[in-house]
Scaffold this motif. Sequence first.
Motif, short mmCIF file in Angstrom:
data_model
loop_
_atom_site.label_atom_id
_atom_site.label_comp_id
_atom_site.label_asym_id
_atom_site.label_seq_id
_atom_site.Cartn_x
_atom_site.Cartn_y
_atom_site.Cartn_z
N VAL A 109 48.28 2.41 -18.17
CA VAL A 109 47.12 1.83 -18.53
C VAL A 109 45.91 2.65 -18.40
O VAL A 109 44.80 2.62 -19.12
N THR A 110 45.78 3.39 -17.04
CA THR A 110 44.80 3.99 -16.64
C THR A 110 44.42 5.34 -17.55
O THR A 110 43.39 5.54 -17.80
N ALA A 111 45.52 5.92 -18.03
CA ALA A 111 45.63 6.89 -18.81
C ALA A 111 44.78 6.57 -20.33
O ALA A 111 44.18 7.35 -20.79
N LEU A 112 45.24 5.26 -20.49
CA LEU A 112 44.73 4.86 -22.12
C LEU A 112 43.18 4.45 -21.75
O LEU A 112 42.16 4.41 -22.48
N ASP A 113 42.97 3.90 -20.32
CA ASP A 113 41.37 3.68 -20.22
C ASP A 113 40.53 4.80 -20.36
O ASP A 113 39.36 4.78 -20.73
N ALA A 114 41.17 5.99 -19.88
CA ALA A 114 40.34 6.99 -19.76
C ALA A 114 39.88 7.75 -21.30
O ALA A 114 38.78 7.93 -21.61
N VAL A 115 40.75 7.35 -22.24
CA VAL A 115 40.85 7.75 -23.58
C VAL A 115 39.66 6.74 -24.27
O VAL A 115 39.00 7.07 -24.86
N TYR A 116 39.79 5.63 -23.71
CA TYR A 116 38.94 4.34 -24.23
C TYR A 116 37.74 4.64 -24.02
O TYR A 116 36.36 4.57 -24.85
N LEU A 117 37.23 5.09 -22.73
CA LEU A 117 36.05 5.24 -21.96
C LEU A 117 35.37 6.63 -23.01
O LEU A 117 34.14 6.58 -23.15
N ASP A 118 36.14 7.53 -23.29
CA ASP A 118 35.82 8.62 -23.78
C ASP A 118 35.53 8.47 -25.09
O ASP A 118 34.51 9.06 -25.61
N ARG A 119 36.23 7.75 -25.94
CA ARG A 119 35.99 7.40 -27.42
C ARG A 119 35.16 6.38 -27.72
O ARG A 119 34.92 6.18 -28.77
N THR A 120 34.93 5.47 -26.81
CA THR A 120 34.00 4.49 -27.37
C THR A 120 32.49 4.51 -26.67
O THR A 120 32.46 5.38 -25.56
N LEU A 121 31.56 3.89 -27.07
CA LEU A 121 30.10 4.20 -26.57
C LEU A 121 29.46 2.73 -25.68
O LEU A 121 30.15 1.72 -26.09
N PRO A 122 28.77 3.11 -24.60
CA PRO A 122 28.38 1.96 -24.02
C PRO A 122 27.53 1.05 -24.59
O PRO A 122 26.89 1.69 -25.38
N ASP A 123 27.52 -0.22 -24.53
CA ASP A 123 26.70 -1.16 -24.85
C ASP A 123 25.44 -1.43 -24.04
O ASP A 123 25.81 -2.27 -22.88
N PRO A 124 24.40 -0.86 -24.19
CA PRO A 124 23.30 -1.18 -23.18
C PRO A 124 22.83 -2.62 -23.04
O PRO A 124 22.32 -3.36 -22.19
N PHE A 125 23.25 -3.45 -24.09
CA PHE A 125 22.79 -4.87 -24.31
C PHE A 125 24.07 -5.80 -24.10
O PHE A 125 24.12 -7.01 -24.39
N ALA A 126 25.15 -5.21 -23.71
CA ALA A 126 26.26 -6.05 -23.35
C ALA A 126 26.09 -7.32 -22.54
O ALA A 126 26.73 -8.21 -22.76
N ASP A 127 25.39 -7.57 -21.24
CA ASP A 127 24.97 -8.51 -20.69
C ASP A 127 24.71 -9.41 -21.51
O ASP A 127 24.61 -10.87 -20.99
N ARG A 128 23.86 -9.39 -22.31
CA ARG A 128 23.16 -10.22 -23.18
C ARG A 128 24.12 -10.73 -24.51
O ARG A 128 23.99 -12.01 -24.88
N ARG A 129 25.11 -10.06 -25.02
CA ARG A 129 25.87 -10.30 -25.91
C ARG A 129 27.25 -10.78 -25.64
O ARG A 129 27.89 -11.67 -26.34
N GLN A 130 27.84 -10.26 -24.64
CA GLN A 130 29.05 -10.49 -24.23
C GLN A 130 29.39 -11.88 -23.16
O GLN A 130 28.52 -11.75 -22.17
N TRP A 131 30.38 -12.49 -23.14
CA TRP A 131 30.78 -13.38 -22.28
C TRP A 131 31.47 -13.03 -21.22
O TRP A 131 31.75 -13.48 -20.10
N ARG A 132 32.25 -11.82 -21.43
CA ARG A 132 33.09 -11.22 -20.41
C ARG A 132 32.46 -9.87 -19.66
O ARG A 132 33.04 -8.96 -19.85
N VAL A 133 31.24 -10.01 -19.45
CA VAL A 133 30.54 -8.81 -18.99
C VAL A 133 31.07 -8.18 -17.55
O VAL A 133 30.85 -6.86 -17.08
N ASP A 134 31.79 -9.03 -16.94
CA ASP A 134 32.53 -8.52 -15.85
C ASP A 134 33.60 -7.48 -15.93
O ASP A 134 33.93 -6.56 -15.17
N LEU A 135 34.06 -7.22 -17.15
CA LEU A 135 35.23 -6.49 -17.54
C LEU A 135 34.71 -5.18 -18.50
O LEU A 135 33.89 -5.46 -19.42
N TRP A 136 34.75 -4.19 -17.75
CA TRP A 136 33.99 -2.81 -18.22
C TRP A 136 34.51 -2.43 -19.81
O TRP A 136 33.73 -2.02 -20.35
N TRP A 137 35.79 -2.93 -20.16
CA TRP A 137 35.93 -2.59 -21.56
C TRP A 137 35.26 -3.53 -22.58
O TRP A 137 35.26 -3.26 -23.67
#
Length: 148
Positions: A109-137
């Motif tokens: 899972v850690t190896a996949l997480d590294a690729v996920y972090l590399d291939r997706t973009l951070p959402d600067p407004f995630a704390d306003r949009r997401q209900w699961r902001v405690d989970l980085w993915w």
Amino acid sequence: MRAQQHGPRIWEEPPPSRIHGLSARTILAIHRVERLSGDYYVFPGATARALRRYQAFLQPPGRRPLYPQDAHCSCSGCSFDDVRHARDVLEEVLQRLPFRARAELKHQVTALDAVYLDRTLPDPFADRRQWRVDLWWHRRLTVGGETM
């Protein structure tokens, strides 16, 4: 007194799904967690399905960003359309596994997480949009359907 003879062993359910890269002992531990879980989304075979979904999302070659999509249905099957849900299931199983099995699955899972972090973009407004902001993915940008 003679021991009672029992007939052939009959499985009431299919054996656990084979998960590439994991030992038989870890697969059995995962199967046990899935069977004993009271969670609607953690059922026998859910971990294998979540890993396949996570890998498939990250599969397209190239450097273009990937965008997770929301599932259109929240049933236990369709919810895997959202790769973030697949990662949620993996996290739930990881928390319930014994130490050695957890370490083995965590390695994948850690190896996949590294690729996920590399291939997706951070959402600067995630704390306003997401209900699961405690989970980085869940703090990554989404755009309608998955685009590659």
